[in-house]
Design a protein around this motif. Structure first.
Motif, PDB file in Angstrom:
ATOM      1  N   GLY A 177      44.515 -40.287 -22.468  1.00 45.28           N
ATOM      2  CA  GLY A 177      43.853 -41.579 -22.626  1.00 45.28           C
ATOM      3  C   GLY A 177      42.548 -41.752 -21.892  1.00 45.28           C
ATOM      4  N   ASN A 178      41.941 -40.662 -21.422  1.00 45.89           N
ATOM      5  CA  ASN A 178      40.688 -40.786 -20.681  1.00 45.89           C
ATOM      6  C   ASN A 178      39.493 -40.174 -21.391  1.00 45.89           C
ATOM      7  OD1 ASN A 178      41.431 -42.316 -18.409  1.00 45.89           O
ATOM      8  ND2 ASN A 178      42.394 -40.545 -17.467  1.00 45.89           N
ATOM      9  N   GLY A 179      39.666 -39.741 -22.641  1.00 48.86           N
ATOM     10  CA  GLY A 179      38.509 -39.361 -23.435  1.00 48.86           C
ATOM     11  C   GLY A 179      38.149 -37.895 -23.473  1.00 48.86           C
ATOM     12  N   MET A 181      31.639 -42.314 -16.205  1.00 51.97           N
ATOM     13  CA  MET A 181      31.910 -40.877 -16.029  1.00 51.97           C
ATOM     14  C   MET A 181      30.611 -40.093 -15.829  1.00 51.97           C
ATOM     15  SD  MET A 181      35.362 -40.310 -16.827  1.00 51.97           S
ATOM     16  CE  MET A 181      36.693 -41.230 -17.587  1.00 51.97           C
ATOM     17  N   ASP A 182      29.668 -40.646 -15.072  1.00 54.79           N
ATOM     18  CA  ASP A 182      28.320 -40.081 -14.978  1.00 54.79           C
ATOM     19  C   ASP A 182      28.300 -38.691 -14.349  1.00 54.79           C
ATOM     20  OD1 ASP A 182      27.180 -42.301 -16.189  1.00 54.79           O
ATOM     21  OD2 ASP A 182      26.985 -43.381 -14.293  1.00 54.79           O
ATOM     22  N   ASP A 183      29.141 -38.459 -13.347  1.00 49.58           N
ATOM     23  CA  ASP A 183      29.165 -37.139 -12.694  1.00 49.58           C
ATOM     24  C   ASP A 183      29.585 -36.052 -13.675  1.00 49.58           C
ATOM     25  OD1 ASP A 183      28.366 -38.263 -10.342  1.00 49.58           O
ATOM     26  OD2 ASP A 183      30.364 -38.348  -9.446  1.00 49.58           O
ATOM     27  N   LEU A 184      30.594 -36.349 -14.487  1.00 49.55           N
ATOM     28  CA  LEU A 184      31.073 -35.373 -15.468  1.00 49.55           C
ATOM     29  C   LEU A 184      30.020 -35.138 -16.548  1.00 49.55           C
ATOM     30  CD1 LEU A 184      33.260 -33.522 -16.511  1.00 49.55           C
ATOM     31  CD2 LEU A 184      34.372 -35.489 -17.587  1.00 49.55           C
ATOM     32  N   LYS A 185      29.335 -36.189 -16.962  1.00 49.26           N
ATOM     33  CA  LYS A 185      28.261 -36.042 -17.951  1.00 49.26           C
ATOM     34  C   LYS A 185      27.163 -35.115 -17.425  1.00 49.26           C
ATOM     35  CE  LYS A 185      28.707 -40.649 -19.994  1.00 49.26           C
ATOM     36  NZ  LYS A 185      28.036 -41.963 -20.108  1.00 49.26           N
ATOM     37  N   THR A 186      26.809 -35.296 -16.153  1.00 48.97           N
ATOM     38  CA  THR A 186      25.767 -34.467 -15.552  1.00 48.97           C
ATOM     39  C   THR A 186      26.168 -33.000 -15.574  1.00 48.97           C
ATOM     40  OG1 THR A 186      25.059 -36.284 -14.114  1.00 48.97           O
ATOM     41  CG2 THR A 186      24.412 -34.059 -13.463  1.00 48.97           C
ATOM     42  N   GLU A 187      27.427 -32.724 -15.220  1.00 50.14           N
ATOM     43  CA  GLU A 187      27.922 -31.353 -15.217  1.00 50.14           C
ATOM     44  C   GLU A 187      27.895 -30.751 -16.619  1.00 50.14           C
ATOM     45  OE1 GLU A 187      29.084 -29.087 -12.860  1.00 50.14           O
ATOM     46  OE2 GLU A 187      28.039 -30.454 -11.514  1.00 50.14           O
ATOM     47  N   MET A 188      28.332 -31.530 -17.598  1.00 50.60           N
ATOM     48  CA  MET A 188      28.411 -31.005 -18.960  1.00 50.60           C
ATOM     49  C   MET A 188      27.031 -30.861 -19.600  1.00 50.60           C
ATOM     50  SD  MET A 188      31.954 -32.539 -20.538  1.00 50.60           S
ATOM     51  CE  MET A 188      32.023 -31.274 -21.799  1.00 50.60           C
ATOM     52  N   VAL A 201      38.921 -34.621 -16.533  1.00 53.53           N
ATOM     53  CA  VAL A 201      38.574 -35.954 -17.043  1.00 53.53           C
ATOM     54  C   VAL A 201      39.593 -36.906 -16.428  1.00 53.53           C
ATOM     55  CG1 VAL A 201      38.125 -37.357 -19.087  1.00 53.53           C
ATOM     56  CG2 VAL A 201      37.758 -34.883 -19.171  1.00 53.53           C
ATOM     57  N   SER A 202      39.219 -37.484 -15.301  1.00 57.13           N
ATOM     58  CA  SER A 202      40.161 -38.264 -14.505  1.00 57.13           C
ATOM     59  C   SER A 202      40.175 -39.728 -14.923  1.00 57.13           C
ATOM     60  CB  SER A 202      39.788 -38.155 -13.019  1.00 57.13           C
ATOM     61  OG  SER A 202      38.457 -38.604 -12.827  1.00 57.13           O
ATOM     62  N   ASN A 203      41.103 -40.479 -14.329  1.00 57.33           N
ATOM     63  CA  ASN A 203      41.109 -41.922 -14.541  1.00 57.33           C
ATOM     64  C   ASN A 203      39.771 -42.493 -14.073  1.00 57.33           C
ATOM     65  OD1 ASN A 203      43.720 -41.861 -15.502  1.00 57.33           O
ATOM     66  ND2 ASN A 203      44.656 -42.461 -13.580  1.00 57.33           N
ATOM     67  N   PRO A 204      39.263 -43.512 -14.749  1.00 59.44           N
ATOM     68  CA  PRO A 204      37.926 -44.024 -14.431  1.00 59.44           C
ATOM     69  C   PRO A 204      37.810 -44.595 -13.023  1.00 59.44           C
ATOM     70  CG  PRO A 204      39.082 -45.496 -15.959  1.00 59.44           C
ATOM     71  CD  PRO A 204      39.891 -44.250 -15.864  1.00 59.44           C
ATOM     72  N   LYS A 248      33.488 -34.119 -28.477  1.00 59.00           N
ATOM     73  CA  LYS A 248      32.647 -34.570 -29.588  1.00 59.00           C
ATOM     74  C   LYS A 248      31.215 -34.827 -29.117  1.00 59.00           C
ATOM     75  CE  LYS A 248      36.168 -36.768 -32.518  1.00 59.00           C
ATOM     76  NZ  LYS A 248      36.617 -38.048 -33.107  1.00 59.00           N
ATOM     77  N   ALA A 249      31.085 -35.419 -27.924  1.00 58.76           N
ATOM     78  CA  ALA A 249      29.756 -35.722 -27.394  1.00 58.76           C
ATOM     79  C   ALA A 249      28.984 -34.444 -27.095  1.00 58.76           C
ATOM     80  CB  ALA A 249      29.881 -36.573 -26.135  1.00 58.76           C
ATOM     81  N   LEU A 250      29.684 -33.427 -26.593  1.00 58.95           N
ATOM     82  CA  LEU A 250      29.017 -32.148 -26.319  1.00 58.95           C
ATOM     83  C   LEU A 250      28.478 -31.548 -27.612  1.00 58.95           C
ATOM     84  CD1 LEU A 250      28.277 -30.046 -24.202  1.00 58.95           C
ATOM     85  CD2 LEU A 250      30.496 -28.969 -24.572  1.00 58.95           C
ATOM     86  N   ALA A 251      29.271 -31.626 -28.685  1.00 58.74           N
ATOM     87  CA  ALA A 251      28.813 -31.134 -29.989  1.00 58.74           C
ATOM     88  C   ALA A 251      27.634 -31.963 -30.487  1.00 58.74           C
ATOM     89  CB  ALA A 251      29.958 -31.173 -30.996  1.00 58.74           C
ATOM     90  N   GLY A 252      27.700 -33.280 -30.277  1.00 58.44           N
ATOM     91  CA  GLY A 252      26.615 -34.157 -30.716  1.00 58.44           C
ATOM     92  C   GLY A 252      25.323 -33.910 -29.967  1.00 58.44           C
ATOM     93  N   GLU A 253      25.432 -33.657 -28.663  1.00 57.06           N
ATOM     94  CA  GLU A 253      24.238 -33.406 -27.850  1.00 57.06           C
ATOM     95  C   GLU A 253      23.563 -32.101 -28.241  1.00 57.06           C
ATOM     96  OE1 GLU A 253      22.745 -35.271 -25.697  1.00 57.06           O
ATOM     97  OE2 GLU A 253      24.203 -36.853 -25.285  1.00 57.06           O
ATOM     98  N   THR A 254      24.349 -31.105 -28.623  1.00 59.27           N
ATOM     99  CA  THR A 254      23.783 -29.805 -29.003  1.00 59.27           C
ATOM    100  C   THR A 254      23.449 -29.736 -30.491  1.00 59.27           C
ATOM    101  OG1 THR A 254      26.051 -28.970 -29.259  1.00 59.27           O
ATOM    102  CG2 THR A 254      24.951 -28.530 -27.181  1.00 59.27           C
ATOM    103  N   ASP A 255      23.926 -30.726 -31.267  1.00 61.51           N
ATOM    104  CA  ASP A 255      23.691 -30.782 -32.718  1.00 61.51           C
ATOM    105  C   ASP A 255      24.205 -29.529 -33.415  1.00 61.51           C
ATOM    106  OD1 ASP A 255      22.853 -31.995 -35.072  1.00 61.51           O
ATOM    107  OD2 ASP A 255      20.899 -31.002 -35.026  1.00 61.51           O
ATOM    108  N   VAL A 256      25.449 -29.139 -33.073  1.00 61.18           N
ATOM    109  CA  VAL A 256      26.082 -28.000 -33.732  1.00 61.18           C
ATOM    110  C   VAL A 256      27.318 -28.483 -34.480  1.00 61.18           C
ATOM    111  CG1 VAL A 256      25.250 -26.382 -31.992  1.00 61.18           C
ATOM    112  CG2 VAL A 256      27.513 -27.401 -31.714  1.00 61.18           C
ATOM    113  N   ASN A 257      27.864 -27.629 -35.330  1.00 55.08           N
ATOM    114  CA  ASN A 257      29.065 -27.981 -36.082  1.00 55.08           C
ATOM    115  C   ASN A 257      30.261 -28.122 -35.137  1.00 55.08           C
ATOM    116  OD1 ASN A 257      27.907 -27.958 -38.724  1.00 55.08           O
ATOM    117  ND2 ASN A 257      27.877 -25.734 -38.631  1.00 55.08           N
TER     118      ASN A 257
END
Length: 258
Positions: A50-52, A12-19, A174-177, A58-67
Motif C-alpha cells: 500500500g505504499n506505491g 517520498m522525495d529522498d527515494l525519488k532522488t535516488e531513483m 518504499v516505506s510508510n510515508p 511506472k514512474a521510472l518507466a515514464g521518466e525514461t520514456d521506455v516500454n
C-alpha cells in the motif's frame, strides 16, 4: 506507456532522488558507458503493502520514456510442470522485441522464494522458475536495454542467488510515508473535499503516523462518505475517527484531538 512520472507521486522525495540517478543512466547509456558506468540489470522494491511500489516502477518507466511490461508472481504459477519456466522465457522474449523496456514483476516472492529441495511437485516447479529467471537475467547484458524491477513485501524470503548484485543490483525500501509525505497525501486526497475548521491537517498527519499511503487514502475516502451520508458539507474529526475504525486503521487519537 505508463503516463506516470515522479511528479505524480506525493512526497517520498529522498527515494525519488535516488531513483532519478537510475533514470539518468537509462536515458544516456552511451555517455555513462564511456565513463565506465554500466546500466543496472535489476531493482528490488521492498516494503509494506500500500505504499506505491507499483507506482514507483511506472514512474521510472515514464521518466525514461521506455516500454513497460507489467506482470505479477501469480502469472507464472501453473498446475502444469515447466509451464512457469516457459512463461519466464516468453516474458523476456517479449521484452527483447520491445526494448528498451522495463519488466515489472509484482508480488515477486510468489516466484522468487528461496529454493526448497524437499522433492514435492510444487518445490520442483518453483525451482524451475527460479532457474529460468537466473538464466534469463544472466543471458542479457546492460546494452540490451532491458531492466527488471521486482516488488515484494517479503525480501528476506527471496532466493539469495536471485537477488545478488549483478542480477538485482539495487534495493530500495518504499516505506510508510514520513510526516511531510503524509501532509502531501492529505492535500492530494482532500483536494475535492472540505474539512471542518476543527480538523487540522498537521494534527491529522501526526495521527496517521505508521500508516501506509493506501490506509490514509481509505480513511479520508470513508470519512467523506460518512459526511455525505450525514448530509454534512464538511468532514469532521468525528468522521475521521469513525472512518479509521471502519477501515481497521490504527490512528493516534490523542494527536488528532489535542
Amino acid at each position: 506507456k505508463t503516463n506516470t512520472k515522479f511528479e505524480n507521486i506525493a512526497g517520498m522525495d529522498d527515494l525519488k532522488t535516488e531513483m532519478m540517478k537510475v533514470v539518468e543512466v537509462l536515458k544516456k547509456p552511451e555517455e555513462y558507458k564511456s565513463k565506465g558506468i554500466r546500466q543496472i540489470k535489476g531493482i528490488i522494491l521492498e516494503g509494506n503493502p500500500g505504499n506505491g511500489k507499483t507506482l514507483f516502477a511506472k514512474a521510472l518507466a515514464g521518466e525514461t520514456d521506455v516500454n513497460f511490461i507489467a506482470t505479477k508472481g501469480a502469472d507464472f504459477q501453473s498446475a502444469m510442470m515447466s509451464m512457469g519456466a516457459n512463461k519466464i522465457k516468453m516474458l523476456f522474449r517479449k521484452a527483447r522485441k520491445h526494448k528498451p523496456c522495463i519488466i515489472f514483476i509484482d508480488e515477486f516472492d510468489g516466484i522468487g522464494e528461496r529454493r526448497n529441495y524437499a522433492g514435492t511437485g510444487v518445490d520442483k516447479e518453483n525451482n524451475r522458475i527460479i532457474t529460468a529467471m537466473l538464466n534469463e537475467m544472466d543471458g542479457f547484458d546492460t546494452s540490451d536495454g532491458i531492466i527488471v524491477i521486482a516488488a515484494t513485501n517479503s525480501y528476506n524470503s527471496l532466493d539469495p542467488a536471485l537477488i545478488r548484485p549483478g542480477r538485482f543490483d539495487l534495493k530500495y525500501t518504499v516505506s510508510n510515508p514520513d510526516f511531510n509525505t503524509r501532509i502531501k497525501l492529505i492535500d492530494l486526497y482532500t483536494k475535492e473535499k472540505t474539512l471542518s475548521e476543527d480538523l487540522d491537517k498537521k494534527k491529522m498527519a501526526e495521527s496517521f503516523e505508521n500508516l501506509s499511503s493506501a490506509s490514509i487514502e481509505a480513511i479520508l475516502n470513508e470519512a467523506a462518505m460518512i459526511s455525505m451520508i450525514e448530509n454534512k458539507d464538511k468532514i469532521t474529526v468525528e468522521n475521521i475517527i469513525v472512518a479509521a475504525k471502519k477501515t481497521n486503521s490504527n490512528i493516534n487519537l490523542r494527536k488528532l484531538t489535542k
